[in-house]
Design an enzyme around this catalytic site. Structure first.
Site, PDB file in Angstrom:
ATOM      1  N   CYS A  42     -11.646  19.861  -8.355  1.00 58.87           N
ATOM      2  CA  CYS A  42     -12.859  19.047  -8.482  1.00 58.87           C
ATOM      3  C   CYS A  42     -12.728  17.718  -7.756  1.00 58.87           C
ATOM      4  O   CYS A  42     -13.724  17.035  -7.509  1.00 58.87           O
ATOM      5  CB  CYS A  42     -13.170  18.775  -9.947  1.00 58.87           C
ATOM      6  SG  CYS A  42     -13.293  20.287 -10.917  1.00 58.87           S
ATOM      7  N   VAL A  80      -1.605  39.872  -5.370  1.00 56.89           N
ATOM      8  CA  VAL A  80      -1.656  41.098  -6.180  1.00 56.89           C
ATOM      9  C   VAL A  80      -2.865  41.915  -5.747  1.00 56.89           C
ATOM     10  O   VAL A  80      -3.976  41.394  -5.651  1.00 56.89           O
ATOM     11  CB  VAL A  80      -1.734  40.770  -7.686  1.00 56.89           C
ATOM     12  CG1 VAL A  80      -1.943  42.043  -8.503  1.00 56.89           C
ATOM     13  CG2 VAL A  80      -0.477  40.045  -8.145  1.00 56.89           C
ATOM     14  N   TYR A 424     -22.527  -0.066 -30.699  1.00 57.85           N
ATOM     15  CA  TYR A 424     -23.466  -0.919 -29.974  1.00 57.85           C
ATOM     16  C   TYR A 424     -22.828  -2.249 -29.600  1.00 57.85           C
ATOM     17  O   TYR A 424     -22.225  -2.914 -30.435  1.00 57.85           O
ATOM     18  CB  TYR A 424     -24.719  -1.194 -30.818  1.00 57.85           C
ATOM     19  CG  TYR A 424     -25.517  -2.377 -30.330  1.00 57.85           C
ATOM     20  CD1 TYR A 424     -26.079  -2.365 -29.058  1.00 57.85           C
ATOM     21  CD2 TYR A 424     -25.675  -3.527 -31.105  1.00 57.85           C
ATOM     22  CE1 TYR A 424     -26.790  -3.466 -28.578  1.00 57.85           C
ATOM     23  CE2 TYR A 424     -26.381  -4.628 -30.634  1.00 57.85           C
ATOM     24  CZ  TYR A 424     -26.934  -4.588 -29.376  1.00 57.85           C
ATOM     25  OH  TYR A 424     -27.623  -5.681 -28.897  1.00 57.85           O
TER      26      TYR A 424
END
Lengths: 446, 446
Positions: A42, A80, A424
């Protein structure tokens, strides 16, 4: 016990490391067909954005660390090619051309996903690239430098396309984006997706919606992306049309596939074969909100699934509760985030959804530097349950989305979420956090 | 019906507005002893930090709006001096010196809190100020300007003291902080509080712990803050030693007080008197984690309680589930946040807590601009429940604290919280959010 792992990225190496920690005597072999393991996939757009950084900065743990410090037999360059569930073996070929066969007691398929590349002329031309593996990132970075790329076309407008448009603009590359569908971010309601679209366009990215690319051609100097009604001359093309699960190996071995052709797994990550697990982008998962299967390829759930497989292989009996599809991406100065169901998904899943979109401020009344923050919130009228939320804003959307995400895991009602005691302080938000204001508005519709 | 409200800030005006929306015919009178109503009290330090902003920028809604647009009879400059619960009347005197008496059917006491000012010599001198009301902010701002303040002493090192030390440093004022206790942020474990302390000290604030102020003296030019073993010469003194609930009116009327002398209320915000409610900083609340009464004066719960009183007065029968004490403050470049119980509170409340502190990064591996983030997480060994969390960091602590806060409301176990699907993108955090990493580490101790 022999524990084999196919795939050396997030899910595979998480499983290998944890299994070795759980049980140091375990005989673990991990096969990775490339030479790269354990990197921050990412992080590639942000690395590509900076010409001065090496793509290998993204490697989290080198192969040598797994081998020497962790005692994991990590076989890079080992592809694989088949699984034999009856004889419990895997077979394949190494990059050196040598055939190999190994037996297993327990097997993990962690083959990830691959970019969707349409079967159209020119998508195999040099300069037409996708971004999934570290080697893809390496190629893009090298190509930009050695071809002195000034113009790029991105086909697709999903997460990766948008992150890459920002990365390319940071390199002063002109960017055009093309997609066949007529709607920008179709999973997002228009009021909010318009805000994202404006952010992209105000950074001089040209968006061409409703154009199906028909072919890509090459002349001496340039590539040409050709749609039915127009074409764009460019130096490079990024194909970002989404990814698909790498489930072919599993399917050939007779293992059941599920939604979107991902490998079907139960809550223990076990496939239809008693001795075979699957984890990461190649496997499906349960959605916490619907209780149904879903396929949402994201990094956290790949890591978590890898760990759960390791625990189960070592006899710990772990079941994963599932995912809520919480995701965020940054595009220029905006944070775009979602969790749970969209309105459309809620309807499809049989809920009777109420829906609200609010536009509010990221900081307290009169606090300098506030910006707009959009919140969508969706609840079920029948049960009162919170079903999903989306957010767009310049600050705080990325982290704020996690509060409704936790509420989804707790199966909380909109009323219960509305009553939560959130932090807050004026620099960080209004007294009523935007998510609480959205919940309050949503309650009036429920 | 006559609904009287004593106090015109967060709880009082929230109740007035909502009651009028609920029932436009209601006869509402709100008494406010000052001339200021409905302002962002928490915004005052940030306003004081900026000489160019007016303190009145913080007014959210002017008195005239309540009167003219909302039809609320808002009586500013009206100080209620007594309540007669038998005759259901309130009495008092206006700023003009006129006595008044009004009858009520339902009464809300929303008298807030007051700064703790010790009864010691010199705390009444000019230049010795506290910060609670808008008028306090106005006085501080005027004093700084008209006295050309260059040095300040803050007595106390709580939220307001720390926010104000940042504000005063922004005005290039030298700041010394003094407190009697020997421990900086005693509710926080030392590893984390040390990070906060270093941030404060690196901004050239001098911290003097373990010094009890004995008196303040004044000479021609300066104030002198005198402790037993040293003294500091200064231009102004801010007294930030905490606040206490304004519950005297209630007590005199025979209403029960509870924890820390706050007015005792039930989940409907009703006091021991059938017709009298209390809300905001003057009233107590239920703690969601312990189920016991607590007194944590914060803005969100005041607003929420005001709304709940309005609903109950209008016959809607609302019960509040309670609070988790989620709080955040900013001090210079750090965000300091908490929710739920501290380790000490958990032990006192009869839990058998496990505790972990982790130090990790605010962004993904190799993503530029990452900073340190500290997370403490506490769980109960007996039940597995999450009990509390604290965070310190330069980015993301303020919003991240809300995810464990929601989990506390949902009575989630640490394991359930650990399994939540949180958002990930490299600019915003590691794949495993710091709160999930903390939960994972905590699980090993439980």
């Amino acid at each position: 016990m022999k524990f084999l792992i196919i795939g050396g990225d997030a899910a595979g190496m998480s499983a290998a490391s944890r299994a070795k920690r759980n049980n140091p005597d375990l005989d673990i072999k991990a096969f990775e067909k490339t030479m790269d393991v354990s990197y921050s996939a990412c992080g590639m757009p942000y690395n590509i954005a900076d010409a001065n950084r090496e793509i290998d900065d993204l490697v989290v743990r080198h192969a040598s660390v797994f081998r020497e410090k962790q005692g994991i037999n990590l076989l890079t360059g080992y592809c694989v090619e088949s699984i034999d569930p009856n004889n419990k073996t895997v077979e394949g070929t190494s990059l050196k051309g040598e055939a190999f066969q190994f037996p297993y007691d327990k097997l993990l398929i962690a083959t990830g996903g691959s970019p969707t590349i349409p079967d159209l002329p020119g998508f195999d031309l040099p300069g037409v690239m996708a971004l999934k593996s570290l080697d893809d990132g390496r190629k893009i970075k090298t190509y930009i430098k050695s071809n002195n790329v000034k113009k790029a076309v991105i086909i697709g407008m999903g997460y990766i396309g948008l992150e890459m448009c920002e990365a390319l603009r940071a390199r002063a590359i002109e960017v055009d984006m093309v997609k066949p569908g007529p709607v920008f971010l179709p999973w997002m309601e228009e009021k909010m997706s318009d805000a994202v679209r404006k952010e992209v366009e105000s950074n001089n990215v040209k968006l061409h919606l409703g154009h199906q690319v028909q072919k890509i051609e090459s002349n001496d100097q340039h590539l040409e992306v050709i749609c039915s009604d127009f074409s764009i001359e460019t130096d490079m093309v990024l194909v970002a049309m989404g990814i698909k699960p790498n489930s072919e190996l599993a399917a050939q071995a007779g293992i059941d596939l599920g939604i979107k052709n991902a490998i079907a797994v139960d809550r223990k990550l076990k496939t239809s074969d008693e001795n075979i697990y699957a984890a990461g982008d190649c496997a499906d998962a349960y959605h916490v909100v619907t209780g149904q299967k879903t396929w949402i390829p994201l990094a956290l759930r790949a890591n978590r699934a890898g760990w759960a497989v390791a625990d189960n292989v070592c006899g710990k009996e772990v079941e994963l509760p599932g995912i809520t599809g919480t995701a965020v991406f940054k595009v220029f100065d905006l944070e775009v985030a979602r969790t749970g169901l969209t309105l459309e998904e809620a309807i499809k899943s049989g809920f009777d959804p109420a829906n609200v979109i609010i536009k509010t401020r990221s900081r307290a009344h009169a606090h300098p530097g506030a910006s707009v923050i959009w919140v969508q919130m969706i609840g079920d009228k029948k049960t009162g349950r919170l079903l999903g939320a989306q957010m767009v804003g310049k600050e705080g959307a990325a982290h704020r989305i996690n509060t409704p995400a936790v509420a989804l895991h707790g199966r909380m009602t909109v009323e219960e979420f509305y009553q939560t005691d959130l932090a807050y302080a004026p620099p960080f938000g209004p007294v009523w956090d935007p998510t609480l204001t959205a919940a309050n508005q949503l309650l009036k519709k429920m």
